[in-house]
Design a protein around this motif. Structure first.
Motif, mmCIF file in Angstrom:
data_model
loop_
_atom_site.group_PDB
_atom_site.id
_atom_site.type_symbol
_atom_site.label_atom_id
_atom_site.label_comp_id
_atom_site.label_asym_id
_atom_site.label_seq_id
_atom_site.Cartn_x
_atom_site.Cartn_y
_atom_site.Cartn_z
ATOM 1 N N SER B 3 0.745 -1.112 -0.005
ATOM 2 C CA SER B 3 0.000 0.097 0.084
ATOM 3 C C SER B 3 0.792 1.272 0.049
ATOM 4 C CB SER B 3 -0.928 -0.123 1.182
ATOM 5 O OG SER B 3 -0.163 -0.027 2.465
ATOM 6 N N LEU B 4 1.833 1.255 0.641
ATOM 7 C CA LEU B 4 2.853 2.258 0.730
ATOM 8 C C LEU B 4 3.565 2.627 -0.564
ATOM 9 C CD1 LEU B 4 4.340 4.267 2.696
ATOM 10 C CD2 LEU B 4 6.075 2.706 2.910
ATOM 11 N N THR B 5 3.988 1.692 -1.373
ATOM 12 C CA THR B 5 4.437 1.745 -2.597
ATOM 13 C C THR B 5 3.417 2.381 -3.711
ATOM 14 O OG1 THR B 5 5.448 -0.428 -2.013
ATOM 15 C CG2 THR B 5 5.744 0.274 -4.344
ATOM 16 N N SER B 6 2.290 1.766 -3.538
ATOM 17 C CA SER B 6 1.244 2.472 -4.459
ATOM 18 C C SER B 6 0.781 3.724 -4.177
ATOM 19 C CB SER B 6 -0.177 1.426 -4.200
ATOM 20 O OG SER B 6 -0.546 1.507 -3.109
ATOM 21 N N LEU B 7 0.658 3.993 -2.929
ATOM 22 C CA LEU B 7 0.546 5.610 -2.526
ATOM 23 C C LEU B 7 1.535 6.291 -3.067
ATOM 24 C CD1 LEU B 7 -1.232 7.189 -0.573
ATOM 25 C CD2 LEU B 7 0.552 6.927 1.268
ATOM 26 N N LEU B 8 2.915 5.863 -2.962
ATOM 27 C CA LEU B 8 4.066 6.588 -3.207
ATOM 28 C C LEU B 8 4.231 6.897 -4.653
ATOM 29 C CD1 LEU B 8 7.119 5.491 -1.109
ATOM 30 C CD2 LEU B 8 6.166 7.828 -1.139
ATOM 31 N N SER B 9 3.696 5.944 -5.626
ATOM 32 C CA SER B 9 3.705 6.094 -6.972
ATOM 33 C C SER B 9 2.564 6.832 -7.484
ATOM 34 C CB SER B 9 3.602 4.594 -7.513
ATOM 35 O OG SER B 9 2.328 3.953 -7.010
ATOM 36 N N ALA B 10 1.375 6.605 -6.795
ATOM 37 C CA ALA B 10 0.203 7.681 -6.986
ATOM 38 C C ALA B 10 0.642 9.177 -6.797
ATOM 39 C CB ALA B 10 -0.929 7.296 -6.092
ATOM 40 N N ILE B 11 1.463 9.396 -5.596
ATOM 41 C CA ILE B 11 2.013 10.626 -5.365
ATOM 42 C C ILE B 11 2.741 11.051 -6.469
ATOM 43 C CG2 ILE B 11 3.235 12.270 -3.701
ATOM 44 C CD1 ILE B 11 1.900 10.444 -1.545
ATOM 45 N N GLY B 12 3.729 10.378 -6.859
ATOM 46 C CA GLY B 12 4.798 10.480 -8.057
ATOM 47 C C GLY B 12 4.018 10.877 -9.258
ATOM 48 N N ALA B 13 3.101 10.261 -9.762
ATOM 49 C CA ALA B 13 2.359 10.473 -10.804
ATOM 50 C C ALA B 13 1.735 11.778 -10.918
ATOM 51 C CB ALA B 13 1.191 9.169 -10.991
ATOM 52 N N LEU B 14 0.970 11.964 -9.635
ATOM 53 C CA LEU B 14 0.255 13.137 -9.438
ATOM 54 C C LEU B 14 1.349 14.492 -9.568
ATOM 55 C CD1 LEU B 14 -2.606 14.336 -8.684
ATOM 56 C CD2 LEU B 14 -1.757 14.555 -6.330
ATOM 57 N N ALA B 15 2.515 14.240 -8.910
ATOM 58 C CA ALA B 15 3.539 15.374 -8.927
ATOM 59 C C ALA B 15 4.057 15.553 -10.569
ATOM 60 C CB ALA B 15 4.829 14.968 -8.035
ATOM 61 N N VAL B 16 4.256 14.314 -11.122
ATOM 62 C CA VAL B 16 4.732 14.510 -12.787
ATOM 63 C C VAL B 16 3.668 15.275 -13.557
ATOM 64 C CG1 VAL B 16 4.995 13.229 -14.871
ATOM 65 C CG2 VAL B 16 6.149 12.341 -12.637
ATOM 66 N N LEU B 17 2.434 14.910 -13.296
ATOM 67 C CA LEU B 17 1.164 15.785 -13.891
ATOM 68 C C LEU B 17 1.223 17.150 -13.495
ATOM 69 C CD1 LEU B 17 -1.791 13.297 -13.625
ATOM 70 C CD2 LEU B 17 -0.616 13.936 -15.755
ATOM 71 N N VAL B 18 1.482 17.714 -12.182
ATOM 72 C CA VAL B 18 1.443 19.005 -11.998
ATOM 73 C C VAL B 18 2.717 19.793 -12.614
ATOM 74 C CG1 VAL B 18 1.819 20.666 -9.873
ATOM 75 C CG2 VAL B 18 0.212 18.559 -9.654
ATOM 76 N N LEU B 19 4.013 18.963 -12.400
ATOM 77 C CA LEU B 19 4.991 19.749 -13.064
ATOM 78 C C LEU B 19 4.728 19.708 -14.791
ATOM 79 C CD1 LEU B 19 7.882 17.785 -11.307
ATOM 80 C CD2 LEU B 19 7.647 20.078 -11.450
#
Lengths: 110, 195
Positions: B3-19
């Protein structure tokens, strides 16, 4: 040879502009020159007049270079022919004759 | 841990989109819409195939429901098609700003402003072919100067106005050459004289 020797006011203005611009007389420069003296005509009507003057034998045209700001389209340069210079000087003489002794619209300013 | 891995990957994907920015997200939404449209088309195709297949046990009710679903889908598709046509027409008048997305990469064209194509089309029909090349060139040159001096909106308005004026002048010149005005004058003279 020309069919109709009479030149109208707009034709005369265009001839003067072409003569004044010399070797740089093409559509945009003629348009700008006329625009400066409040002759606001479209590019289309300018080319109608230029075509008419060319038919009468007063001006001749030659294709120029294409530039990037023109979208790669060529310019068409115009210059006065002998007949054109003669017509222009005739028109000038007529005007000078009419204005001779004319005091102007406001006589005390003349 | 998972769950921690999936949460981190989701945050990463969101950050990429914002960037990547708003345009990228907009492009992504567009891509998704296209994907859904494709899926909808496949769904309609499957429905129609089911409806038309002779092996399927068919009842009157099933034919009615399936055909009505297909009908609704077709209507939906028509609405979407109309929407995309309107969108593309609005894009035509968007002052030359064209945003494109190709595989999540935004290609932004800002500096190149183009004259209105509708005005160019009008001139193509009215101006004589031998003068078209030169008149288009002159109009483009003035348009580019006006874009720098007065902005693209003003330049486009100028272009449309001058296209209409130029077309009118050329049409009047053509009519004059064909002797239409002389014919009309003769006609009026005849009527006036009572002949």
């Amino acid at each position: 040879m020309s069919q109709n020797k009479y030149i109208g006011g707009l034709e005369e203005s265009v001839l003067i502009a072409v003569h004044a611009l010399g070797s740089d007389a093409y559509g945009v420069s003629i348009h700008n020159k006329l625009h400066d003296v409040n002759r606001r005509l479209s590019i289309g009507s300018l080319y109608v007049t230029l075509g008419r003057l060319e038919e009468k034998g007063y001006i001749s045209s030659m294709e120029g270079e294409a530039t990037e700001e023109r979208g790669g389209r060529a310019k068409r340069y115009f210059k006065l022919t002998g007949n054109g210079i003669r017509a222009l000087s005739d028109a000038e003489m007529v005007r000078a004759g009419l204005l001779d002794g004319y005091g102007g619209l406001v006589p005390w300013k003349a | 841990m998972e769950s921690l891995t999936s949460l981190l990957s989701a945050i990463g994907a969101l950050a990429v989109l914002v960037l990547l920015g708003r345009e990228t997200i907009r492009g992504l939404v567009k891509e998704l819409r296209l994907l859904f449209a494709e899926l909808r088309m496949k769904h309609i195709e499957a429905q129609l195939r089911k409806l038309l297949s002779p092996n399927e046990p068919t009842s009157l009710w099933s034919i009615f429901t399936q055909s009505s679903t297909a009908f609704v889908e077709v209507i939906k598709e028509m609405i979407y098609a109309t929407m995309s046509i309107v969108e593309s027409l609005l894009g035509l008048f968007s002052f030359g700003r064209i945003h494109r997305m190709r595989k999540f990469k935004v290609v932004k064209r800002k500096t190149k402003h183009l004259p209105p194509s509708s005005a160019q089309l009008l001139m193509r029909f009215t101006i004589k072919p031998s003068d078209q090349e030169v008149i288009f060139g002159d109009m483009n040159e003035i348009f580019n100067i006006m874009v720098k001096q007065n902005g693209p909106g003003w330049a486009r308005a100028w272009y449309v106005w001058h296209a209409i004026r130029s077309s009118t002048a050329q049409l009047v010149a053509k009519l004059w050459k064909w002797g239409v005005f002389a014919y009309i004058a003769e006609f009026i003279r005849k009527i006036a004289s009572g002949a």
